[in-house]
Design a protein around this motif. Structure first.
Motif, PDB file in Angstrom:
ATOM      1  N   PHE A  91       0.928  -1.204   0.118  1.00 17.73           N
ATOM      2  CA  PHE A  91       0.002   0.046  -0.058  1.00 17.73           C
ATOM      3  C   PHE A  91       0.815   1.357  -0.126  1.00 17.73           C
ATOM      4  O   PHE A  91       0.314   2.312   0.440  1.00 17.73           O
ATOM      5  N   ASP A  92       2.005   1.167  -0.398  1.00 21.50           N
ATOM      6  CA  ASP A  92       3.013   2.423  -0.316  1.00 21.50           C
ATOM      7  C   ASP A  92       2.376   3.643  -1.109  1.00 21.50           C
ATOM      8  O   ASP A  92       2.541   4.746  -0.735  1.00 21.50           O
ATOM      9  N   LYS A  93       1.915   3.248  -2.461  1.00 23.90           N
ATOM     10  CA  LYS A  93       1.431   4.320  -3.194  1.00 23.90           C
ATOM     11  C   LYS A  93       0.087   5.065  -2.366  1.00 23.90           C
ATOM     12  O   LYS A  93       0.033   6.129  -2.366  1.00 23.90           O
ATOM     13  N   VAL A  94      -0.829   4.037  -2.050  1.00 27.63           N
ATOM     14  CA  VAL A  94      -2.058   4.877  -1.319  1.00 27.63           C
ATOM     15  C   VAL A  94      -1.468   5.706  -0.060  1.00 27.63           C
ATOM     16  O   VAL A  94      -2.005   6.878   0.014  1.00 27.63           O
ATOM     17  N   VAL A  95      -0.418   5.209   0.516  1.00 25.04           N
ATOM     18  CA  VAL A  95      -0.189   5.981   1.932  1.00 25.04           C
ATOM     19  C   VAL A  95       0.710   7.407   1.439  1.00 25.04           C
ATOM     20  O   VAL A  95       0.286   8.279   2.059  1.00 25.04           O
ATOM     21  N   ILE A  96       1.503   6.968   0.409  1.00 22.90           N
ATOM     22  CA  ILE A  96       1.932   8.375  -0.043  1.00 22.90           C
ATOM     23  C   ILE A  96       0.986   9.333  -0.503  1.00 22.90           C
ATOM     24  O   ILE A  96       1.016  10.581  -0.136  1.00 22.90           O
ATOM     25  N   GLU A  97       0.058   9.150  -1.343  1.00 21.45           N
ATOM     26  CA  GLU A  97      -1.040   9.849  -1.746  1.00 21.45           C
ATOM     27  C   GLU A  97      -1.762  10.440  -0.781  1.00 21.45           C
ATOM     28  O   GLU A  97      -1.949  11.606  -0.531  1.00 21.45           O
ATOM     29  N   LEU A  98      -2.022   9.649   0.471  1.00 23.99           N
ATOM     30  CA  LEU A  98      -2.830  10.119   1.492  1.00 23.99           C
ATOM     31  C   LEU A  98      -2.048  11.326   2.340  1.00 23.99           C
ATOM     32  O   LEU A  98      -2.695  12.136   2.726  1.00 23.99           O
ATOM     33  N   PHE A  99      -0.820  10.800   2.514  1.00 23.68           N
ATOM     34  CA  PHE A  99      -0.074  11.636   3.278  1.00 23.68           C
ATOM     35  C   PHE A  99       0.081  12.941   2.519  1.00 23.68           C
ATOM     36  O   PHE A  99       0.024  14.037   3.205  1.00 23.68           O
ATOM     37  N   LEU A 100       0.337  12.845   1.121  1.00 22.91           N
ATOM     38  CA  LEU A 100       0.548  14.164   0.516  1.00 22.91           C
ATOM     39  C   LEU A 100      -0.561  15.104   0.580  1.00 22.91           C
ATOM     40  O   LEU A 100      -0.411  16.251   0.471  1.00 22.91           O
ATOM     41  N   LYS A 101      -1.868  14.538   0.443  1.00 22.48           N
ATOM     42  CA  LYS A 101      -3.110  15.020   0.452  1.00 22.48           C
ATOM     43  C   LYS A 101      -3.648  15.770   1.768  1.00 22.48           C
ATOM     44  O   LYS A 101      -4.303  16.795   1.767  1.00 22.48           O
ATOM     45  N   HIS A 102      -3.422  14.928   2.849  1.00 23.65           N
ATOM     46  CA  HIS A 102      -3.746  15.151   3.828  1.00 23.65           C
ATOM     47  C   HIS A 102      -2.867  15.111   5.152  1.00 23.65           C
ATOM     48  O   HIS A 102      -2.979  14.302   6.133  1.00 23.65           O
ATOM     49  N   PRO A 103      -1.632  15.715   5.139  1.00 22.60           N
ATOM     50  CA  PRO A 103      -0.698  15.393   6.322  1.00 22.60           C
ATOM     51  C   PRO A 103      -1.134  15.819   7.583  1.00 22.60           C
ATOM     52  O   PRO A 103      -0.717  15.096   8.504  1.00 22.60           O
ATOM     53  N   ASP A 104      -1.882  16.890   7.643  1.00 20.82           N
ATOM     54  CA  ASP A 104      -2.503  17.186   8.962  1.00 20.82           C
ATOM     55  C   ASP A 104      -3.358  16.164   9.561  1.00 20.82           C
ATOM     56  O   ASP A 104      -3.164  15.903  10.797  1.00 20.82           O
TER      57      ASP A 104
END
Length: 82
Positions: free
Chosen positions: A63-76
């Motif tokens: 799930f690395d790509k999913v995590v990266i996308e989520l983190f980039l879009k909603h780091p807060d």
């Protein structure tokens, strides 16, 4: 052999959710039947912490790509910044 690598994505997600509930949400007194069953059935894990590490490593691979996308879009949300 890493038995976790043979699990489906849904099974890995279920284990991650159970780990989250145990470690973060509910604390050490929470029920974790899937994790305990897996640990007891597979004697190649020296401890539950070792099993947790295998599950987290497998999830990171899948799930690395999913995590990266989520983190980039909603780091807060993930850094708990108010």
């Amino acid at each position: 052999m890493n038995i976790v690598s043979e699990f489906t994505n849904d099974q890995v997600i279920e284990l991650i959710n159970e780990m989250y509930d145990y470690r973060i949400k509910n604390g050490v007194n929470s029920d974790r039947p899937k994790l305990q069953k897996l640990y007891k059935e597979h004697q190649n894990f020296h401890s539950e912490d070792m099993l947790y590490q295998y599950i987290l490593n497998e999830a990171a691979i899948r799930f690395d790509k999913v995590v990266i996308e989520l983190f980039l879009k909603h780091p807060d949300k993930f850094l708990r910044i108010q």
